[in-house]
Design a protein around this motif. Structure first.
Motif, short mmCIF file in Angstrom:
data_model
loop_
_atom_site.label_atom_id
_atom_site.label_comp_id
_atom_site.label_asym_id
_atom_site.label_seq_id
_atom_site.Cartn_x
_atom_site.Cartn_y
_atom_site.Cartn_z
N GLU A 236 0.83 -1.21 0.00
CA GLU A 236 0.00 0.00 0.00
C GLU A 236 0.86 1.26 0.00
OE1 GLU A 236 -3.73 -2.10 2.41
OE2 GLU A 236 -2.18 -1.00 3.50
N PRO A 255 -9.05 12.19 1.88
CA PRO A 255 -9.30 10.76 2.07
C PRO A 255 -9.40 9.96 0.78
CG PRO A 255 -10.77 12.09 3.44
CD PRO A 255 -10.08 13.03 2.51
N SER A 256 -9.80 10.60 -0.31
CA SER A 256 -9.95 9.89 -1.58
C SER A 256 -8.62 9.31 -2.08
CB SER A 256 -10.53 10.82 -2.65
OG SER A 256 -9.70 11.94 -2.86
N LEU A 258 -6.62 7.52 -0.39
CA LEU A 258 -6.56 6.14 0.09
C LEU A 258 -7.52 5.25 -0.69
CD1 LEU A 258 -6.31 6.90 3.90
CD2 LEU A 258 -4.54 5.84 2.48
N GLU A 259 -8.64 5.81 -1.08
CA GLU A 259 -9.59 5.06 -1.93
C GLU A 259 -8.93 4.71 -3.26
OE1 GLU A 259 -13.15 7.30 -2.45
OE2 GLU A 259 -13.52 7.54 -0.30
N SER A 260 -8.10 5.62 -3.76
CA SER A 260 -7.49 5.43 -5.09
C SER A 260 -6.53 4.25 -5.15
CB SER A 260 -6.76 6.71 -5.52
OG SER A 260 -5.57 6.90 -4.77
N GLY A 262 -7.26 1.45 -3.39
CA GLY A 262 -8.07 0.28 -3.11
C GLY A 262 -8.32 -0.06 -1.66
N LEU A 263 -8.12 0.90 -0.74
CA LEU A 263 -8.37 0.62 0.68
C LEU A 263 -9.87 0.66 0.98
CD1 LEU A 263 -5.30 1.08 0.82
CD2 LEU A 263 -5.66 2.20 3.03
N SER A 264 -10.29 -0.21 1.88
CA SER A 264 -11.70 -0.24 2.28
C SER A 264 -12.00 0.94 3.19
CB SER A 264 -12.00 -1.54 3.04
OG SER A 264 -11.29 -1.56 4.28
N THR A 265 -13.28 1.20 3.38
CA THR A 265 -13.70 2.30 4.26
C THR A 265 -13.17 2.09 5.67
OG1 THR A 265 -15.73 2.59 2.96
CG2 THR A 265 -15.68 3.56 5.17
N ILE A 268 -9.40 2.75 5.69
CA ILE A 268 -9.14 4.19 5.56
C ILE A 268 -9.28 4.87 6.91
CG2 ILE A 268 -10.08 6.35 4.62
CD1 ILE A 268 -10.73 4.78 2.05
#
Length: 281
Positions: A236, A255-256, A258-260, A262-265, A268
């Motif tokens: 990661e 926060p996006s 971390l979404e980019s 592939g981390l889950s909510t 994150i």
């Protein structure tokens, strides 16, 4: 006669006496309460084998104890030197990291710039401007412990700077101050410091200058690298670096990011919580 501290082995192979106060100070500087710092230092000290234990062994034991006792933000700050080395192996993320630090200090920054000299063009790691000051930064990165930045580096960088400065003067550059910097994540040799100081260069390294080196710049500004976060896997971390995301603070503010990768909510939330504590946000 008092018992002598045990001999330990440094990363460069030197053999020195273990300095308990040095470890204690490092833990406290990382945010450990005095009682915790004493406890970890006691445990580490008791595990040292005279003439065999390395500084890496000491770091690994102390870091592991902090994580085991759930002091993750303190563990992250304690691992700062290792975390910076993990910005490699190419060194480019380190250049970006230095650029981000300077941006937070109010500089306009460009990373990886070709600058024309009087004789030849030069690739400069970071070019930063603020008011009348024009800074040319060599970001000297090492991804292995025990390597020092020696006098050959300021000799070369100063020569390059003179060529750049001559061209700027010839072309009527309006900045009144041009300064060559060398920023490294390791120590400078004595001769490197002597030469750089003599030539009016700005040298920033690990624990240098005494008034505050690169670690102080990072800690005071809360600009820790993402590689220090224990809640992220190495994969990661590498995904974030590949996207030029180098600061923990960026993960809190956006926060996006971390979404980019592939981390889950849920993940994150865990990462952001640690990042906030590490950066004292």
């Amino acid at each position: 006669m008092p018992k002598q501290p045990p001999i330990i082995i440094k990363a460069n192979g030197d053999r020195v006496r273990f300095d308990r106060s040095s470890l204690l100070t490092s833990l406290v500087r990382s945010g450990a309460p005095q009682e915790l710092a004493n406890s970890v230092t006691d445990k580490v000290s008791s595990d040292i084998v005279n003439g065999k234990t390395t500084t890496h062994d000491i770091y690994t034991t102390a870091y592991g104890l902090l994580k085991t006792m759930k002091y993750h933000p303190i563990a992250a700050r304690y691992s700062l030197k290792k975390a910076i080395m993990e910005l490699g192996p190419t060194g480019f993320p380190f250049e970006q990291f230095i650029g981000e630090i300077l941006k937070r200090q109010g500089y306009d920054v460009k990373v990886g710039v070709i600058v024309e000299g009087h004789c030849v063009p030069h690739e400069v790691d970071v070019v930063a401007t603020k008011d009348d000051t024009h800074v040319f930064v060599e970001a000297k990165f090492h991804n292995q412990p025990g390597i020092h930045t020696d006098v050959k580096v300021p000799l070369y960088i100063h020569s390059r700077f003179l060529d750049i400065q001559k061209n700027l003067t010839k072309n009527g550059d309006t900045h009144t101050t041009h300064v060559p910097w060398i920023v490294t994540n390791t120590h400078f040799t004595t001769s490197a410091i002597d030469y750089g100081t003599c030539m009016g260069m700005t040298l920033i390294g690990w624990r240098y200058p005494e008034s505050g080196g690169i670690e102080t710049m990072i800690e005071e500004a809360g600009l820790h690298p993402v590689t220090c976060l224990s809640s992220l896997t190495q994969k990661e971390k590498n995904l974030l670096l590949a996207k030029n995301i180098v600061l923990c603070r960026n993960l809190v503010e956006t926060p996006s990011l971390l979404e980019s990768v592939g981390l889950s909510t849920t993940k994150i939330g865990i990462v952001q919580k640690e990042a906030k504590l590490v950066c004292s946000l």
